[in-house]
Design a protein around this motif. Structure first.
Motif, PDB file in Angstrom:
ATOM      1  N   TYR A  84      -5.724   6.717  13.381  1.00 19.57           N
ATOM      2  CA  TYR A  84      -6.219   7.625  14.291  1.00 19.57           C
ATOM      3  C   TYR A  84      -6.864   8.709  13.627  1.00 19.57           C
ATOM      4  CZ  TYR A  84      -2.959   4.988  17.411  1.00 19.57           C
ATOM      5  OH  TYR A  84      -2.569   4.122  18.094  1.00 19.57           O
ATOM      6  N   SER A  85      -6.619   8.821  12.312  1.00 20.56           N
ATOM      7  CA  SER A  85      -7.053   9.971  11.641  1.00 20.56           C
ATOM      8  C   SER A  85      -8.341   9.988  10.637  1.00 20.56           C
ATOM      9  CB  SER A  85      -6.223  10.859  10.969  1.00 20.56           C
ATOM     10  OG  SER A  85      -5.061  11.436  12.011  1.00 20.56           O
ATOM     11  N   GLY A  86      -8.548   8.478  10.279  1.00 18.17           N
ATOM     12  CA  GLY A  86      -9.776   8.294   9.460  1.00 18.17           C
ATOM     13  C   GLY A  86      -9.460   8.175   8.038  1.00 18.17           C
ATOM     14  N   TYR A  87      -8.278   8.282   7.728  1.00 21.54           N
ATOM     15  CA  TYR A  87      -7.829   8.052   6.357  1.00 21.54           C
ATOM     16  C   TYR A  87      -7.998   6.322   5.866  1.00 21.54           C
ATOM     17  CZ  TYR A  87      -5.264  12.695   6.284  1.00 21.54           C
ATOM     18  OH  TYR A  87      -4.920  13.860   6.239  1.00 21.54           O
ATOM     19  N   ARG A  88      -8.620   6.278   4.644  1.00 21.15           N
ATOM     20  CA  ARG A  88      -8.834   4.937   4.254  1.00 21.15           C
ATOM     21  C   ARG A  88      -8.433   4.897   2.867  1.00 21.15           C
ATOM     22  NH1 ARG A  88      -9.174   4.483   8.700  1.00 21.15           N
ATOM     23  NH2 ARG A  88     -10.560   3.632  10.193  1.00 21.15           N
ATOM     24  N   MET A  89      -7.830   5.815   2.220  1.00 17.78           N
ATOM     25  CA  MET A  89      -7.376   5.587   0.944  1.00 17.78           C
ATOM     26  C   MET A  89      -5.843   5.790   0.926  1.00 17.78           C
ATOM     27  SD  MET A  89      -8.580   7.020  -2.837  1.00 17.78           S
ATOM     28  CE  MET A  89      -8.452   8.920  -2.496  1.00 17.78           C
ATOM     29  N   ILE A  90      -5.162   4.995   0.283  1.00 18.30           N
ATOM     30  CA  ILE A  90      -3.604   5.207   0.181  1.00 18.30           C
ATOM     31  C   ILE A  90      -3.272   5.326  -1.523  1.00 18.30           C
ATOM     32  CG2 ILE A  90      -1.320   4.084   0.495  1.00 18.30           C
ATOM     33  CD1 ILE A  90      -2.298   2.658   3.160  1.00 18.30           C
ATOM     34  N   ASP A  91      -2.571   6.327  -1.707  1.00 17.75           N
ATOM     35  CA  ASP A  91      -2.420   6.474  -2.996  1.00 17.75           C
ATOM     36  C   ASP A  91      -0.715   6.398  -3.286  1.00 17.75           C
ATOM     37  OD1 ASP A  91      -3.322   7.753  -6.284  1.00 17.75           O
ATOM     38  OD2 ASP A  91      -1.492   8.680  -5.502  1.00 17.75           O
ATOM     39  N   THR A  92      -0.300   5.422  -4.243  1.00 17.84           N
ATOM     40  CA  THR A  92       1.080   5.247  -4.381  1.00 17.84           C
ATOM     41  C   THR A  92       1.443   4.845  -5.808  1.00 17.84           C
ATOM     42  OG1 THR A  92       3.245   4.347  -3.291  1.00 17.84           O
ATOM     43  CG2 THR A  92       1.211   2.832  -3.704  1.00 17.84           C
ATOM     44  N   ALA A  93       2.675   4.683  -6.174  1.00 18.52           N
ATOM     45  CA  ALA A  93       3.098   4.336  -7.548  1.00 18.52           C
ATOM     46  C   ALA A  93       4.279   3.469  -7.273  1.00 18.52           C
ATOM     47  CB  ALA A  93       3.272   5.476  -8.290  1.00 18.52           C
ATOM     48  N   ARG A  94       4.384   2.651  -8.321  1.00 17.83           N
ATOM     49  CA  ARG A  94       5.847   1.797  -8.276  1.00 17.83           C
ATOM     50  C   ARG A  94       6.993   2.818  -8.116  1.00 17.83           C
ATOM     51  NH1 ARG A  94       8.942  -1.013 -13.389  1.00 17.83           N
ATOM     52  NH2 ARG A  94      10.819   0.289 -12.702  1.00 17.83           N
ATOM     53  N   ARG A  95       6.803   3.836  -8.962  1.00 15.62           N
ATOM     54  CA  ARG A  95       7.804   4.587  -9.300  1.00 15.62           C
ATOM     55  C   ARG A  95       8.357   5.475  -7.883  1.00 15.62           C
ATOM     56  NH1 ARG A  95      12.293   5.017 -12.175  1.00 15.62           N
ATOM     57  NH2 ARG A  95      12.664   7.066 -13.376  1.00 15.62           N
ATOM     58  N   TYR A  96       7.412   5.505  -6.807  1.00 22.31           N
ATOM     59  CA  TYR A  96       7.772   6.264  -5.773  1.00 22.31           C
ATOM     60  C   TYR A  96       8.587   5.384  -4.772  1.00 22.31           C
ATOM     61  CZ  TYR A  96       3.520   8.700  -7.098  1.00 22.31           C
ATOM     62  OH  TYR A  96       2.485   9.563  -7.491  1.00 22.31           O
ATOM     63  N   GLY A  97       8.808   4.236  -5.160  1.00 25.68           N
ATOM     64  CA  GLY A  97       9.734   3.310  -4.391  1.00 25.68           C
ATOM     65  C   GLY A  97       9.108   3.016  -2.915  1.00 25.68           C
ATOM     66  N   VAL A  98       7.975   3.058  -2.548  1.00 29.13           N
ATOM     67  CA  VAL A  98       7.684   2.886  -1.104  1.00 29.13           C
ATOM     68  C   VAL A  98       6.491   1.805  -0.943  1.00 29.13           C
ATOM     69  CG1 VAL A  98       8.444   5.311  -0.260  1.00 29.13           C
ATOM     70  CG2 VAL A  98       5.949   4.843  -0.974  1.00 29.13           C
ATOM     71  N   GLU A  99       6.450   0.982  -2.187  1.00 26.84           N
ATOM     72  CA  GLU A  99       5.186   0.177  -1.838  1.00 26.84           C
ATOM     73  C   GLU A  99       5.509  -1.123  -0.903  1.00 26.84           C
ATOM     74  OE1 GLU A  99       3.192  -0.016  -6.350  1.00 26.84           O
ATOM     75  OE2 GLU A  99       5.088  -0.972  -6.069  1.00 26.84           O
ATOM     76  N   THR A 100       6.657  -1.713  -0.576  1.00 26.74           N
ATOM     77  CA  THR A 100       7.031  -2.348   0.395  1.00 26.74           C
ATOM     78  C   THR A 100       6.753  -1.855   1.616  1.00 26.74           C
ATOM     79  OG1 THR A 100       8.785  -3.340  -1.019  1.00 26.74           O
ATOM     80  CG2 THR A 100       8.863  -3.601   1.446  1.00 26.74           C
ATOM     81  N   GLU A 101       7.232  -0.568   2.097  1.00 23.99           N
ATOM     82  CA  GLU A 101       7.168  -0.066   3.224  1.00 23.99           C
ATOM     83  C   GLU A 101       5.364   0.182   3.456  1.00 23.99           C
ATOM     84  OE1 GLU A 101      10.877   0.700   2.260  1.00 23.99           O
ATOM     85  OE2 GLU A 101       9.172   1.037   1.246  1.00 23.99           O
ATOM     86  N   LEU A 102       4.704   0.426   2.531  1.00 27.13           N
ATOM     87  CA  LEU A 102       3.202   0.730   2.752  1.00 27.13           C
ATOM     88  C   LEU A 102       2.543  -0.720   2.866  1.00 27.13           C
ATOM     89  CD1 LEU A 102       2.748   3.357  -0.132  1.00 27.13           C
ATOM     90  CD2 LEU A 102       2.293   3.725   2.331  1.00 27.13           C
ATOM     91  N   GLY A 103       3.033  -1.548   2.322  1.00 24.54           N
ATOM     92  CA  GLY A 103       2.467  -2.977   2.419  1.00 24.54           C
ATOM     93  C   GLY A 103       2.673  -3.422   4.155  1.00 24.54           C
ATOM     94  N   ILE A 104       3.860  -3.064   4.660  1.00 28.22           N
ATOM     95  CA  ILE A 104       4.182  -3.028   6.164  1.00 28.22           C
ATOM     96  C   ILE A 104       2.832  -2.370   6.882  1.00 28.22           C
ATOM     97  CG2 ILE A 104       5.624  -2.893   8.095  1.00 28.22           C
ATOM     98  CD1 ILE A 104       8.045  -3.181   6.112  1.00 28.22           C
ATOM     99  N   ALA A 105       2.771  -1.112   6.572  1.00 36.16           N
ATOM    100  CA  ALA A 105       1.544  -0.280   7.265  1.00 36.16           C
ATOM    101  C   ALA A 105       0.266  -0.813   7.049  1.00 36.16           C
ATOM    102  CB  ALA A 105       2.017   1.192   6.491  1.00 36.16           C
ATOM    103  N   ILE A 106       0.052  -1.249   5.736  1.00 41.46           N
ATOM    104  CA  ILE A 106      -1.438  -2.025   5.677  1.00 41.46           C
ATOM    105  C   ILE A 106      -1.688  -3.047   6.479  1.00 41.46           C
ATOM    106  CG2 ILE A 106      -2.666  -3.172   3.870  1.00 41.46           C
ATOM    107  CD1 ILE A 106      -1.468  -1.322   1.626  1.00 41.46           C
ATOM    108  N   ARG A 107      -0.498  -3.933   6.616  1.00 44.05           N
ATOM    109  CA  ARG A 107      -0.633  -5.193   7.460  1.00 44.05           C
ATOM    110  C   ARG A 107      -0.716  -4.754   8.967  1.00 44.05           C
ATOM    111  NH1 ARG A 107       5.090  -7.671   7.909  1.00 44.05           N
ATOM    112  NH2 ARG A 107       5.212  -6.253   9.444  1.00 44.05           N
ATOM    113  N   ASP A 108       0.085  -3.863   9.307  1.00 45.37           N
ATOM    114  CA  ASP A 108       0.312  -3.410  10.822  1.00 45.37           C
ATOM    115  C   ASP A 108      -0.912  -2.529  11.361  1.00 45.37           C
ATOM    116  OD1 ASP A 108       2.253  -5.326  10.524  1.00 45.37           O
ATOM    117  OD2 ASP A 108       3.870  -3.805  10.718  1.00 45.37           O
ATOM    118  N   CYS A 109      -1.502  -1.864  10.433  1.00 44.29           N
ATOM    119  CA  CYS A 109      -2.405  -0.498  10.920  1.00 44.29           C
ATOM    120  C   CYS A 109      -3.638  -1.241  11.482  1.00 44.29           C
ATOM    121  CB  CYS A 109      -2.949   0.041   9.686  1.00 44.29           C
ATOM    122  SG  CYS A 109      -4.179  -0.789   8.719  1.00 44.29           S
TER     123      CYS A 109
END
Length: 379
Positions: A84-109
């Protein structure tokens, strides 16, 4: 400022243009990696831009969503930013420990993959021979088959991997190989100083496309930025609000009142007018909306003079620390269980790192002489 989120969303047509500009006109598989014909400048930017162009022609959004593990992970906020807000870039890192969660968001967005710019970082314990397996693991967690940007998180190297200089060289050659194979549309570094970047002149066939470092209205590392510009490396910024410290600065507040904007919007606008992508993080939907409203106004020359006077190294929020005490901490250790909005079985893997699993010796890359980027370097 308009407080009603639904009213804010009416302005997001400007930010939604990011979806059109994230990728070049060519498809991923046909992106040119011909470094004999680089862009003459580090980036292409105008006041109306929502993207910058890397030295290899890949377009990178100026606004992204940060996902550092400080403060927790809020899945609904990530989905709102994308949907809804127009964001098109996701910045993360292995160290942050949320790549799995972000993968779900990428899949479901609901957005096509080629409308997203997915950026993550390689952790230092995966340097050397661990690059390829780390890429496979991280891209699998993110549920993507290629990365738009893959970065070395720090120049620091664990002592058990060997000579830091040799490890960085081998690591970068392996990153170049991923790039040549089309698995990464661009490759870069994070937290590298000039002395770190100068090493690449000795062995790199492809210079880093990006160097991501701390950058905000209170701290502008001008010498580092100038060096990056001279080398065709796009300087990008994290911590754009100085962890909130910039928001109460009286000069920033004064400029915000003048433009009838928030201090956060002034800080973010100042960054993108410098051609520097920003990745603010927020768990609050209203703040996410607010941070996206930065493409429909401009700062004045007077504003720039006032902000320039704020620059001081003493305002740097993140001081370089000895990472050797943190190599064995689990990924996402700062989350402290604060992962919200997704099924519990999708939460982070908090197992500690096994040194033996990451103990890589310097090895000769297989078929490295067949890599297109290596042929003209004599490897």
């Amino acid at each position: 400022m308009v407080n009603d989120i639904r009213k804010r969303s009416l302005f997001n047509g400007i930010v939604a243009d990011l979806a059109k500009d994230v990728v070049s006109d060519k498809t991923h598989s046909s992106i040119s990696h011909d470094m004999d014909d680089p862009s003459p400048s580090t980036s292409s930017f105008s006041n109306n831009s929502t993207t910058v162009t890397l030295s290899n022609g890949v377009r990178m959004p100026l606004l992204g969503l940060g996902t550092t593990h400080s403060g927790g992970y809020y899945h609904d906020a990530v989905l709102h930013a994308l949907r809804y807000s127009g964001y098109r870039m996701i910045d993360t890192a292995r160290r942050y420990g949320v790549e799995t969660e972000l993968g779900i968001a990428i899949r479901d967005c609901g957005l096509p993959r080629d409308e997203l710019f997915v950026s993550t970082k390689l952790w230092s314990t995966d340097y050397g021979a661990g690059v390829e397996s780390a890429f496979r693991n991280q891209s699998a967690k993110l549920q993507v088959d290629y990365l738009d940007l893959f970065m070395l998180h720090f120049p620091d190297v664990p002592e058990w991997l060997g000579s830091p200089r040799q490890v960085r060289e081998e690591t970068w050659r392996r990153m170049e190989l991923l790039y040549d194979q089309g698995k990464c549309r661009s490759i870069g570094v994070s937290n590298f100083e000039v002395s770190d970047l100068e090493e690449f002149e000795d062995f790199a066939s492809v210079l880093p496309h990006v160097n991501q470092c701390e950058f905000h209205a209170l701290y502008d590392p001008t010498e580092l930025r100038e060096y990056c510009s001279q080398q065709g490396i796009l300087f990008t910024g994290y911590c754009p609000l100085a962890k909130g410290r910039a928001l109460g600065n009286e000069i920033i507040v004064k400029i915000a009142k003048k433009h009838q904007r928030t201090p956060a919007q002034i800080c973010l606008r100042w960054s993108i007018e410098n051609g520097i992508p920003v990745i603010p993080k927020s768990k609050d939907v209203a703040r996410i909306e607010e941070n996206a409203q930065i493409f429909d106004f401009s700062l004045s020359a007077d504003d720039y003079q006032l902000i320039a006077a704020l620059n001081s190294f003493s305002n740097k929020v993140l001081k370089h620390e000895d990472l050797s005490t943190k190599w064995n901490l689990p990924d996402g250790y700062k989350l402290a269980g604060r992962v919200y909005g997704i099924p519990s079985e999708q939460s982070i893997d908090s197992r500690p790192i096994n040194k033996q699993d990451t103990k890589h010796r310097i090895q000769q890359l297989p078929s490295i002489t067949n890599s297109p980027s290596m042929k003209h370097k004599g490897f």
